[in-house]
Design an enzyme around this catalytic site. Structure first.
Site, PDB file in Angstrom:
ATOM      1  N   ASP A 195     -78.586  15.316  10.505  1.00 15.04           N
ATOM      2  CA  ASP A 195     -77.311  15.494  11.284  1.00 15.04           C
ATOM      3  C   ASP A 195     -76.919  16.907  11.113  1.00 15.04           C
ATOM      4  OD1 ASP A 195     -77.159  12.621  11.851  1.00 15.04           O
ATOM      5  OD2 ASP A 195     -76.441  12.311   9.817  1.00 15.04           O
ATOM      6  N   LYS A 203     -80.091  19.880  14.537  1.00  5.78           N
ATOM      7  CA  LYS A 203     -81.661  20.303  14.896  1.00  5.78           C
ATOM      8  C   LYS A 203     -81.683  20.120  16.321  1.00  5.78           C
ATOM      9  CE  LYS A 203     -83.328  17.131  12.337  1.00  5.78           C
ATOM     10  NZ  LYS A 203     -81.696  16.656  11.733  1.00  5.78           N
ATOM     11  N   GLY A 242     -81.174  10.912  15.872  1.00  4.05           N
ATOM     12  CA  GLY A 242     -80.216  11.019  17.141  1.00  4.05           C
ATOM     13  C   GLY A 242     -80.182  12.449  17.131  1.00  4.05           C
ATOM     14  N   HIS A 243     -80.358  13.187  18.381  1.00  2.00           N
ATOM     15  CA  HIS A 243     -80.274  14.674  18.393  1.00  2.00           C
ATOM     16  C   HIS A 243     -79.330  14.824  19.648  1.00  2.00           C
ATOM     17  CE1 HIS A 243     -84.320  15.823  16.344  1.00  2.00           C
ATOM     18  NE2 HIS A 243     -83.229  15.344  15.456  1.00  2.00           N
ATOM     19  N   GLN A 286     -85.309  13.785  10.809  1.00  2.00           N
ATOM     20  CA  GLN A 286     -84.324  13.603   9.787  1.00  2.00           C
ATOM     21  C   GLN A 286     -84.236  14.829   8.872  1.00  2.00           C
ATOM     22  OE1 GLN A 286     -86.369  10.883  10.233  1.00  2.00           O
ATOM     23  NE2 GLN A 286     -85.057   9.490  11.142  1.00  2.00           N
TER      24      GLN A 286
END
Length: 436
Positions: free
Chosen positions: A13, A16, A40-41, A223
């Site tokens: 988180d 990225k 999740g990006h 991650q």
């Protein structure tokens, strides 16, 4: 052979997606090399927010190949929904390529993930219940189904029947769940195959061909380093290797193909789920960080735990990944505070640790040792040049550089693509070439 790896330096988180999207306008391909839709990006362009889970962050540029490589575990239902949602918003998804060697997240993986977490009770790991761990476990046990199996239904049916017989025993006898029907699964996956067959390729050949032709490729981790299966805070980790070394296995390239490794570092520290977090703040300060930084999981919506910047884990990540530069994100969030703290050590049983400690008990029970720096108490979200940052903000960035022994080349001061400072004069050769 310009290969760039973008790696999270903390517990994920870190931002990225934004950094990958930012750099992607001058590259030819973006590759996801591990993880699944547990990641999740979030990318914000012209005020529009895009939440990506499986599709690489370069998808917002029409010229970029977006490659889901062999190291990813893929929930095809999620992938197709993500593609459909992007298409409805006018985004071209024809540039997606899916590895035939990527493993499939099957319906039984989702149930087994949830059941295992439930029965662990207080000892739960805090997974996203997306079936990631069980899918990787099947891969290691050599009973997994791969994307390419859908191209030959005799193989798919045989593998599914063999595996489902055993999985149904677990579901019914251990977890008291109803058995799954193989024909229902077959029918569903035949539909998936029809829609996706044109996207399935040998991504190892594709990626190496791009690098052979001197094309620029970004390898995007899902991650953060501290969630790495081998090197993170085990067992509170993911089931794959997000570190830069994981690129070689997860994308099928040699180490010599990697030129740059950009460590993405949040200006404070966050973590989702269970596990140790030495600098965690459970007071009003932590709450302010969460609300101002919008610290809620992209995939699950869960509140992120927040705390002061921990230099020990970033130092550790720098060694593991070989960072050539850092991208510092969410510096603007710290504008809320009069004083800032940086953890520079842990104390445990009268011993001081200045490097990430070798034992989990120390990480769990160690007391963080802080340096205090002055805050700047002014909005910096509009700043675009490093020279315009306040002396206090510059001092904070400089201390992060000093402790990590890696230069900060990119600073994010807001969620939008243009809320970014490129630090002139300190770029590595490739990064400076992007913005020459």
């Amino acid at each position: 052979m310009p290969g760039i790896v973008v790696v999270g330096a903390q517990w994920g988180d870190e931002g990225k997606g934004k950094v990958t999207d930012l750099l992607a306008h001058r590259v030819d391909a973006v590759v996801r090399y591990q993880g699944g839709n547990n990641a999740g990006h979030t990318v914000v362009v012209k005020g529009e927010e895009y939440k990506l889970h499986l599709i690489p962050s370069g998808i917002l540029y029409p010229h970029i190949l977006c490659i889901i490589a062999n190291g990813v575990v893929v929930n095809l239902e999620v992938l197709l929904k993500e593609m459909d949602d992007l298409s409805k918003r006018g985004i071209d998804v024809s540039t997606i390529r899916l590895s035939g060697n990527a493993h499939l997240i099957m319906p039984y993986h989702l149930i087994l993930d949830s059941m295992a977490e439930y029965h662990l009770g207080k000892a739960r790991i805090g997974t996203t219940h997306k079936g990631i761990g069980p899918a990787y476990a099947d891969k290691a046990s050599r009973v997994g189904l791969r994307v390419q199996d859908m191209l030959d239904w005799k193989i798919f049916e045989l593998k599914l029947e063999q595996t489902l017989k055993f999985k149904n025993e677990i579901l019914t006898r251990i977890y008291d769940q109803p058995p799954l029907d193989s024909q229902e699964i077959m029918d569903k996956y035949q539909g998936y195959a029809q829609r996706l067959k044109e996207y399935i390729v040998d991504t190892t050949v594709l990626i190496n061909d791009l690098l052979d032709r001197n094309r620029k490729v970004i390898f995007e981790g899902a991650q953060g380093t501290m969630l790495d299966l081998d090197h993170g805070t085990y067992p509170f980790v993911t089931s794959s290797s997000p570190v830069s070394g994981g690129v070689c296995v997860g994308a099928g390239i040699s180490p010599s193909r990697i030129d740059e490794v950009i460590g993405i570092v949040k200006a404070y520290t966050t973590r989702v789920g269970e596990g140790p977090f030495p600098t965690e703040l459970t007071d009003e300060t932590g709450k302010i960080m969460r609300e101002v930084g919008r610290e809620y999981g992209t995939t699950t919506g869960r509140e992120r735990r927040c705390g002061w910047y921990d230099s020990l884990i970033v130092q550790y990540a720098a060694v593991l990944n070989g960072f050539t530069s850092l991208a510092l994100t969410k510096l603007d969030v710290l504008s809320q505070f009069d004083q800032l703290k940086i953890c520079v050590g842990y104390e445990h049983e009268n011993k001081i640790y200045r490097q990430f400690p070798p034992h989990q008990t120390i990480i769990h029970k160690g007391r963080p040792l802080y340096e205090t720096l002055p805050g700047w108490r002014k909005d910096i979200s509009h700043v675009r040049n490093y020279a315009e940052l306040s002396p206090e903000a510059k001092a904070y960035v400089a201390r992060i550089e000093e402790l990590a022994e890696v230069p900060v080349d990119i600073i994010s001061v807001g969620p939008n693509r243009n809320q970014t400072i490129m630090v002139e004069g300190r770029f590595k050769s490739y990064i400076s070439g992007l913005y020459a």
